[in-house]
Structure formats: structure tokens, C-alpha cells
Design an enzyme around this catalytic site. Structure first.
Site, PDB file in Angstrom:
ATOM      1  N   HIS A 121     107.784  91.233 -40.579  1.00  0.00           N
ATOM      2  CA  HIS A 121     108.521  90.202 -39.842  1.00  0.00           C
ATOM      3  C   HIS A 121     108.412  88.889 -40.637  1.00  0.00           C
ATOM      4  CE1 HIS A 121     109.214  87.331 -36.540  1.00  0.00           C
ATOM      5  NE2 HIS A 121     109.735  88.336 -35.870  1.00  0.00           N
ATOM      6  N   ASP A 198      99.048  91.175 -38.310  1.00  0.00           N
ATOM      7  CA  ASP A 198      99.994  90.694 -37.307  1.00  0.00           C
ATOM      8  C   ASP A 198     100.010  91.733 -36.183  1.00  0.00           C
ATOM      9  OD1 ASP A 198     102.219  90.193 -35.800  1.00  0.00           O
ATOM     10  OD2 ASP A 198     103.621  90.079 -37.480  1.00  0.00           O
ATOM     11  N   GLN A 201     103.230  93.318 -32.278  1.00  0.00           N
ATOM     12  CA  GLN A 201     103.851  94.522 -31.710  1.00  0.00           C
ATOM     13  C   GLN A 201     102.836  95.610 -31.388  1.00  0.00           C
ATOM     14  OE1 GLN A 201     106.969  94.863 -30.789  1.00  0.00           O
ATOM     15  NE2 GLN A 201     107.914  93.117 -31.801  1.00  0.00           N
ATOM     16  N   LYS A 224     104.884  88.964 -25.384  1.00  0.00           N
ATOM     17  CA  LYS A 224     105.238  90.374 -25.619  1.00  0.00           C
ATOM     18  C   LYS A 224     104.348  91.313 -24.807  1.00  0.00           C
ATOM     19  CE  LYS A 224     106.885  89.569 -30.328  1.00  0.00           C
ATOM     20  NZ  LYS A 224     108.333  89.675 -30.333  1.00  0.00           N
ATOM     21  N   CYS A 366     114.524  90.053 -37.657  1.00  0.00           N
ATOM     22  CA  CYS A 366     113.620  89.137 -38.387  1.00  0.00           C
ATOM     23  C   CYS A 366     112.870  89.818 -39.533  1.00  0.00           C
ATOM     24  CB  CYS A 366     112.592  88.468 -37.482  1.00  0.00           C
ATOM     25  SG  CYS A 366     113.300  87.477 -36.192  1.00  0.00           S
TER      26      CYS A 366
HETATM   27  N1  PMP Z   1     105.425  89.566 -35.839  1.00  0.00           N
HETATM   28  C1  PMP Z   1     106.110  90.565 -35.303  1.00  0.00           C
HETATM   29  C2  PMP Z   1     105.928  91.957 -35.827  1.00  0.00           C
HETATM   30  C3  PMP Z   1     107.021  90.298 -34.262  1.00  0.00           C
HETATM   31  O1  PMP Z   1     107.736  91.300 -33.735  1.00  0.00           O
HETATM   32  C4  PMP Z   1     107.162  88.974 -33.801  1.00  0.00           C
HETATM   33  C5  PMP Z   1     108.141  88.630 -32.695  1.00  0.00           C
HETATM   34  N2  PMP Z   1     109.410  89.209 -32.845  1.00  0.00           N
HETATM   35  C6  PMP Z   1     106.393  87.982 -34.393  1.00  0.00           C
HETATM   36  C7  PMP Z   1     105.519  88.310 -35.405  1.00  0.00           C
HETATM   37  C8  PMP Z   1     106.499  86.560 -33.971  1.00  0.00           C
HETATM   38  O2  PMP Z   1     106.044  86.387 -32.670  1.00  0.00           O
HETATM   39  P1  PMP Z   1     106.329  85.032 -31.893  1.00  0.00           P
HETATM   40  O3  PMP Z   1     107.815  84.835 -31.939  1.00  0.00           O
HETATM   41  O4  PMP Z   1     105.832  85.300 -30.524  1.00  0.00           O
HETATM   42  O5  PMP Z   1     105.578  83.973 -32.590  1.00  0.00           O
END
Ligand code: PMP
Length: 413
Positions: A121, A198, A201, A224, A366
Site C-alpha cells: 500500500h 503494516d 489489513q 478497519k 492504493c
Molecule cells: N496499509 C494497508 C495495507 C491498508 O489497506 C491501508 C488502508 N487502506 C493503510 C495501510 C492505510 O490505513 P489508514 O488509511 O487507516 O491510515
């Protein structure tokens, strides 16, 4: 797991979308909130109200207890050893940016390598890229296998003397592939490499034990995992949280400063929490974590995987459905649909599913480097969570079976 009872905890599931019962399958983007989380946030605004760590009156002490109680809940949720290892952030993005900046500026040198992969991401990859532009560090990629997975053999091959940090997601947000974090941690630590994970997920969908995984840093977002937006966690091993200087400065993170330029910071985790924190968010996040734990993280994970397999069974005869992650053991299904030899544009397909009351995500999610691996730019992602049902999986399967390019075009004209 009593899914119907769980569904009753989520008032939003009473609403309709496009005039149909809502089938919310966009849990990878954010999760819906149970009443207990809404109540926890409302309780702060209704009864508590004060700032944290600042007042000498009863309300303020109650806020301190709730705020620090939320930290303890988060510590337990990821099984961190010490409270000092758990700092509040606005979410995974802020946590990963803070780690990248602190580690790059304070621990790395020009020419050092950060190892990551193409399924990351933006929030896991870009902080290292940008911090490295000033510091002269470099990024290299672990080759993914044909299913977009990190394998230990590929990981071993990518390691060399210049690698000082490995930064990867535990579960990828596009393909739902799980990285072998525990084995990667062992290989990293044999070589003095930091492992930054990270967990945006993974933490919402499975039991995470940072001590067992032996990760050095771990990030998660509350929204999430059925909690509020604007709050998350940065976990870091105590030795690093004690040693690192924060990225942000301001109120409450310092013990003393004066006009001579001296500054004494508070100990971790408060030194990482300058300024007023999202207090209601922390309290709501704790309520969400307790809620998920009361159901059971293993049960939640098993339910999502079961739904995914059920959905795959329902569409197994569809030759025109391209599935990108059949074997990923998570609740994420990523696909495209062909009609008359052409791929239905993913956004058009998502708009069609909206007309059927089904919420999914389309696009690159993303993770803009992944199309090189998938050989397609955009996909549709349906992501299951604890409140989803087989009936919703049936509705998705039926919609995919009956969609055509023409029906998608009709939506817009
Ligand atoms: N890493 C991953 C794998 C994600 O799916 C996301 C959210 N789509 C993020 C980081 C970023 O999270 P946040 O938008 O809550 O900061």
C-alpha cells in the site's frame, strides 16, 4: 459464531443502498461500527468531555483513566509486552510515516537498503521512498511469486549486507496474501535488520501477537477493526521506543524546556503523542477491540475464509470471471469480469454492483505497483468481515453472473 446476533449489533445494516438491503463488502476500505463503539464515543462526549493528562479535576481524571485504559486494551489486543510500546497515532499511515522518518534519520546511513515488495500500500512504501530521498537510502523489492505472495525462498534471495530494514504488510490489501512474518523476523534478526510491519489489513481479521511474531514495529488503524476513524496504533519494541526521538513536538510530550534551547521529553509512549489526542477515538477503538475479542479473532478469521470459499464455489463455473487470489487465506476476493471478450472496467462493475445494493472497491486500491504483477491496472475487491453472510455472497455471485457491458453502460445513460 452467531452472525445474525452480530448483525443486530450494527445499526447501519438496517439501511438500504440503491433501494436494496445493504451488502457491505468493502471492509478492506473500512469496517462498519457496532452500537457499543458508537456508545463509547458518545459517552465520552456526553459525560467525560475533558482533555487527557491535563486537568486536576474529577472529569479529567476519569478521562485519563479511560484513555490509558484504552492503551492497555490495545496493548493486550496485540499482546505487546509493555505499555510504553503502544503509542496512539491517527492511523496506520501516520504510524508508518513516523517509523520511516525516525528510523531513516536516526538509525540509517546513505546507501542502506529498505527491502519491500510491489504489493505494498502507498502508506507502507511511500514513507520510506520519501525519507530516503533526503537520506540517500535505497529501496529494493522482494520478488513476489505468481500469486503475488512473499515466499521465504524469494525473501532469502533478496537479503544482503546493505539491507537494514524490511517493510511489508502482514496481509496485502489487494490480494489478501499473508506474508510469513514470523520466519521473516527470524531471518531479519539474525542479520540485525529491522522488521516494520503494516498491520492495517491483518489486525482486524486475525489474532496478532507482536511478541510471538517478533516484529520491531507494527501499525494498525482502528477504523478497519470496527473502531472510529482518525485513531490507530504504532507499536515499537521498547528498546526502540525508548531510544528514538519523535517526529512531532508540542504539548504533553515534553517534561521541560526553557529559553536556552534545552528540551527534556517525557518517556515513551507520551513523547510520541504531542498535542491533544483523539480521546474519543482511543476509547472507541478500545470498545471495538473488546467487541472483536468477545467474538474471537480466530472465529472471525475462519468465518471470512469460509465465506470466501463459499463465494468461490458459487462462481466456480464462470469462465468469464478472472480471480486473482483464489488461494489467499483471507476474506479478500479480487477479480474482474469479461463480457464479449472485453474486460468490464472495474469502476463500471462496481457502479453496477451499487445498483444491486452491493458495496465493493474498484481501482488500484492504493497499491499502484501491483498491476505489473497482476498484468491488469484495476480490479474489483470484495472483502468479507464478521457480519457478512452467505446470502450476501450469493447476491454478489448472482450479480457477477448476470452483469454485462451493456448493463454497466445503461447505469450512466
Ligand atoms: N496499509 C494497508 C495495507 C491498508 O489497506 C491501508 C488502508 N487502506 C493503510 C495501510 C492505510 O490505513 P489508514 O488509511 O487507516 O491510515
Amino acid at each position: 459464531m452467531d452472525v445474525q446476533a452480530i448483525r443486530n449489533d450494527f445499526p447501519i445494516l438496517q439501511r438500504k443502498m440503491s433501494g436494496r438491503p445493504l451488502a457491505y463488502l468493502d471492509n478492506g476500505a473500512t469496517a462498519l461500527k457496532p452500537q457499543c463503539v458508537i456508545d463509547a464515543v458518545t459517552k465520552y462526549y456526553t459525560y467525560l468531555g475533558a482533555n487527557a493528562h491535563r486537568g486536576d479535576y474529577e472529569m479529567s481524571a476519569q478521562v485519563d483513566a479511560a484513555f490509558e485504559g484504552a492503551r492497555k486494551t490495545a496493548q493486550k489486543f496485540i499482546n505487546a509486552k509493555y505499555t510504553e510500546e503502544v503509542a496512539f497515532t491517527s492511523g496506520s499511515t501516520q504510524a508508518l510515516n513516523e517509523v520511516a522518518l525516525m528510523v531513516t534519520e536516526q538509525m540509517l546511513h546513505e546507501g542502506d537498503v529498505i527491502l519491500t515488495d510491489e504489493s505494498e500500500h502507498a502508506s507502507s512504501y511511500l514513507p520510506w521512498l520519501q525519507a530516503g530521498k533526503k537520506a540517500g537510502t535505497k529501496i529494493e523489492f522482494i520478488p513476489l511469486d505468481e500469486e503475488g505472495k512473499i515466499t521465504i525462498s524469494n525473501f532469502k534471495k533478496a537479503l544482503h549486507d546493505k539491507v537494514k530494514v524490511v517493510a511489508v504488510a502482514q496481509v496485502s490489501n489487494v490480494l489478501g496474501q499473508m506474508a510469513p512474518i514470523k520466519e521473516m523476523a527470524e531471518l531479519c534478526h539474525e542479520r540485525g535488520i529491522l522488521l516494520v510491519v503494516d498491520g492495517a489489513q491483518s489486525a482486524p481479521h486475525m489474532k496478532v501477537d507482536v511478541q510471538d511474531l517478533d516484529v520491531d514495529f507494527f501499525a494498525l488503524s482502528a477504523h478497519k477493526l470496527c473502531g472510529p476513524t482518525g485513531i490507530g496504533i504504532l507499536y515499537g519494541k521498547k528498546k526502540y521506543m525508548d531510544a528514538l526521538e519523535p517526529v512531532f513536538y508540542g504539548g504533553e510530550s515534553n517534561a521541560r524546556f526553557d529559553r536556552s534551547g534545552s528540551l527534556i521529553l517525557k518517556d515513551a509512549p507520551l513523547k510520541f503523542e504531542s498535542g491533544t489526542q483523539p480521546i474519543e477515538g482511543a476509547i472507541g477503538m478500545a470498545a471495538a477491540m473488546k467487541y472483536l475479542e468477545s467474538i474471537g479473532m480466530d472465529e472471525i478469521h475462519a468465518h471470512e475464509v469460509e465465506l470466501k470459499h463459499y463465494f468461490l464455489d458459487q462462481v466456480s463455473d464462470m469462465d468469464n470471471l478472472i480471480l486473482y487470489n483464489k488461494n489467499a487465506e483471507s476474506g479478500i476476493c479480487t477479480f474482474n469480469v469479461m463480457d464479449q471478450g472485453k474486460q468490464i472496467p472495474s469502476q463500471d462493475l462496481a457502479s453496477y454492483l451499487n445498483t444491486q445494493g452491493i458495496a465493493v472497491r474498484s481501482g488500484t486500491h492504493c497499491a499502484k505497483m501491483l498491476p505489473d504483477v497482476l498484468h491488469t491496472f484495476a480490479t474489483v475487491r470484495a472483502s468479507f468481515y464478521l457480519y457478512n453472510t452467505k446470502e450476501e455472497a450469493d447476491r454478489l455471485a448472482e450479480a457477477l453472473r448476470t452483469v454485462t457491458l451493456e448493463k454497466c453502460i445503461d447505469i450512466f445513460f
